[in-house]
Write an enzyme that holds these catalytic residues in place. Structure first.
Site, mmCIF file in Angstrom:
data_model
loop_
_atom_site.group_PDB
_atom_site.id
_atom_site.type_symbol
_atom_site.label_atom_id
_atom_site.label_comp_id
_atom_site.label_asym_id
_atom_site.label_seq_id
_atom_site.Cartn_x
_atom_site.Cartn_y
_atom_site.Cartn_z
ATOM 1 N N TYR A 101 0.838 -1.198 0.000
ATOM 2 C CA TYR A 101 0.000 0.000 0.000
ATOM 3 C C TYR A 101 0.874 1.250 0.000
ATOM 4 O O TYR A 101 1.930 1.275 0.648
ATOM 5 C CB TYR A 101 -0.871 0.050 1.252
ATOM 6 C CG TYR A 101 -2.037 -0.899 1.249
ATOM 7 C CD1 TYR A 101 -3.281 -0.497 0.769
ATOM 8 C CD2 TYR A 101 -1.900 -2.191 1.732
ATOM 9 C CE1 TYR A 101 -4.358 -1.367 0.779
ATOM 10 C CE2 TYR A 101 -2.979 -3.066 1.749
ATOM 11 C CZ TYR A 101 -4.202 -2.652 1.276
ATOM 12 O OH TYR A 101 -5.268 -3.507 1.286
ATOM 13 N N TYR A 140 -0.566 -9.980 0.028
ATOM 14 C CA TYR A 140 0.517 -9.543 0.914
ATOM 15 C C TYR A 140 0.432 -10.270 2.259
ATOM 16 O O TYR A 140 -0.640 -10.691 2.686
ATOM 17 C CB TYR A 140 0.490 -8.019 1.106
ATOM 18 C CG TYR A 140 -0.800 -7.456 1.658
ATOM 19 C CD1 TYR A 140 -1.040 -7.406 3.033
ATOM 20 C CD2 TYR A 140 -1.786 -6.948 0.803
ATOM 21 C CE1 TYR A 140 -2.221 -6.879 3.543
ATOM 22 C CE2 TYR A 140 -2.970 -6.435 1.298
ATOM 23 C CZ TYR A 140 -3.171 -6.399 2.662
ATOM 24 O OH TYR A 140 -4.347 -5.884 3.152
ATOM 25 N N ARG A 150 -3.038 -12.065 3.025
ATOM 26 C CA ARG A 150 -4.350 -11.620 2.551
ATOM 27 C C ARG A 150 -4.494 -11.950 1.071
ATOM 28 O O ARG A 150 -3.581 -11.689 0.285
ATOM 29 C CB ARG A 150 -4.508 -10.089 2.690
ATOM 30 C CG ARG A 150 -4.588 -9.484 4.080
ATOM 31 C CD ARG A 150 -5.727 -9.951 4.948
ATOM 32 N NE ARG A 150 -7.009 -10.236 4.318
ATOM 33 C CZ ARG A 150 -7.935 -9.342 3.970
ATOM 34 N NH1 ARG A 150 -7.723 -8.065 4.169
ATOM 35 N NH2 ARG A 150 -9.076 -9.721 3.437
ATOM 36 N N HIS A 153 -7.300 -8.060 -2.917
ATOM 37 C CA HIS A 153 -8.622 -7.468 -2.688
ATOM 38 C C HIS A 153 -8.584 -5.974 -2.950
ATOM 39 O O HIS A 153 -7.526 -5.347 -2.912
ATOM 40 C CB HIS A 153 -9.100 -7.732 -1.254
ATOM 41 C CG HIS A 153 -8.194 -7.158 -0.209
ATOM 42 N ND1 HIS A 153 -7.077 -7.835 0.253
ATOM 43 C CD2 HIS A 153 -8.215 -5.981 0.444
ATOM 44 C CE1 HIS A 153 -6.461 -7.088 1.151
ATOM 45 N NE2 HIS A 153 -7.118 -5.952 1.284
ATOM 46 N N HIS A 155 -10.570 -2.528 -1.495
ATOM 47 C CA HIS A 155 -11.482 -1.996 -0.482
ATOM 48 C C HIS A 155 -12.494 -1.066 -1.145
ATOM 49 O O HIS A 155 -12.130 -0.270 -2.013
ATOM 50 C CB HIS A 155 -10.709 -1.182 0.558
ATOM 51 C CG HIS A 155 -9.745 -1.998 1.363
ATOM 52 N ND1 HIS A 155 -10.054 -2.508 2.601
ATOM 53 C CD2 HIS A 155 -8.473 -2.379 1.117
ATOM 54 C CE1 HIS A 155 -9.013 -3.162 3.074
ATOM 55 N NE2 HIS A 155 -8.035 -3.099 2.199
#
Lengths: 230, 167
Positions: A101, A140, A150, A153, A155
């Site tokens: 991120y 990640y 995870r 995905h 959000h």
């Protein structure tokens, strides 16, 4: 349909396999308020949140193009009657193709991409449709349990026209083997509920020679919110 | 059997939304220097009494909306104007209040609560939502004066847990 027959697809607050819920889930049950007090009450006025047409293309926010698999991510937002939720704000955020991120709090040892922030906004059109151009995010690791990862995905945050419509959730990609192992997705007890968070590969919406496409439709809590009722 | 579509289930906002959801002026539901502007300050705390540094708090009422990501101390603040009382469809009157929505890592669904104002004790005493609550729970929803600001802490869990609502 009586309320007793409605299967609740929502996750619980406490789900110990997702460790962060243990100290953050309220112990007391939610206080139920008579529905007639709020029936068709309008939701938050989100109009101050800035959104420009450019915000829907996450691959054009920097000088160069981001690395990764370019995708079109689109779908329709409807209410529980299947009616389109028009002109509502959709906010998305995600990791880059390497699973990192652009957030100072993310210390995963994967490269940042100077050409990708991973945040976008748009408003739905008169048919409730939204559309983003982005890149497919990477999986990640996280610290929840031994060798935890995870699944890829995106959000999503939506407001909806009514008080009960606020929704923050995550969209997953079909066929990802990490979904089976993910306590956040598996906090939803019913497989049909989990399936609602998985996009479909959509060959018809691809741009040949340029981008693949995924479709994901969203159902906002609430009924028939016509302008008259706002 | 109805074919009505099921609402899309909720998932946590996660820890990494700080680069995406904040926006310029997000904490100002009204102009911070306007007449009658109130500054609200608070902290989001977990069941161990520790600050929740990765939560997002939104407040709104009628045309007012504001959003604040908590800092390392779990602290948030807003500038807002006290709204008017609100008549429910059944004729009962709700005291002036703000809707408060809390998102955080570890919250698989968001939480909804209400912020009431300490200088409205008469209206608060007949508010139909506050009337539903035990006095100690009622107290968790009323901001308290703290110098020039109003203080409103949100305790996710534990003995003095904030009252949260299913809407």
């Amino acid at each position: 349909m009586s309320p007793a027959e409605v299967v609740d697809f929502e996750p619980p607050y406490l789900f110990p396999e997702y460790r962060s819920t243990v100290l953050r889930a309220p112990h007391r049950p939610l206080v139920r308020l008579p529905e007639e007090w709020f029936h068709r009450g309008p939701g938050p006025a989100f109009g101050r949140i800035p959104v420009s047409p450019d915000d829907a293309d996450l691959t054009r926010q920097h000088k160069g193009e981001p690395l990764g698999e370019r995708i079109i991510l689109a779908g329709r937002v409807v209410d529980e009657d299947g009616a389109p939720v028009r002109d509502t704000l959709v906010e998305v955020w995600q990791a880059n193709a390497a699973g990192r991120y652009a957030d100072p709090a993310d210390d995963h040892l994967a490269p940042l991409d100077p050409n990708f922030t991973g945040a976008g906004r748009c408003r739905t059109d008169s048919d409730g449709r939204y559309r983003f151009v982005t890149i497919k995010p990477g999986a990640y690791p996280w610290q929840n349990h031994e060798n935890a990862w995870r699944p890829a995905h995106v959000h999503f945050s939506l407001f909806g026209p009514q008080l009960s419509g606020r929704l923050v959730t995550q969209m997953y990609f079909p066929g990802d083997p990490l979904m089976r192992l993910d306590p956040i997705l598996n906090s939803i007890p019913d497989a049909r509920g989990r399936q609602l968070l998985v996009a479909s590969f959509d060959i018809a919406s691809t741009t040949p020679g340029w981008a693949l496409a995924y479709r994901w439709d969203i159902v906002i809590r609430g009924r028939r919110a016509t302008p008259l009722e706002r | 059997m109805s074919e009505r579509p099921r609402p899309t289930p909720s998932q946590t906002v996660g820890p990494f939304f700080g680069f995406a959801l904040p926006f310029t002026g997000d904490v100002d539901a009204v102009r911070p220097d306007g007449t009658g502007t109130l500054r609200i300050e608070g902290q989001v705390l977990d069941g161990a009494g520790e600050p929740v540094p990765d939560s997002l708090v939104e407040v709104w009422h009628a045309s007012q909306f504001a959003r604040c990501r908590t800092d390392v101390e779990g602290a948030f603040h807003f500038n807002l104007a006290k709204p008017a009382a609100l008549r429910l469809l059944d004729g009962r009157v709700r005291a002036p209040h703000m809707n408060v929505t809390v998102f955080a890592r570890g919250l698989l669904r968001h939480l909804e609560t209400f912020l009431y104002f300490p200088d409205e004790s008469e209206a608060n005493s007949t508010d139909p939502v506050l009337e539903l609550l035990d006095p100690n729970l009622r107290a968790t929803l009323i901001a308290r004066p703290d110098g020039q600001v109003l203080r409103f802490d949100i305790r996710l869990q534990g003995e003095s847990e904030t009252a949260f609502f299913a809407l």
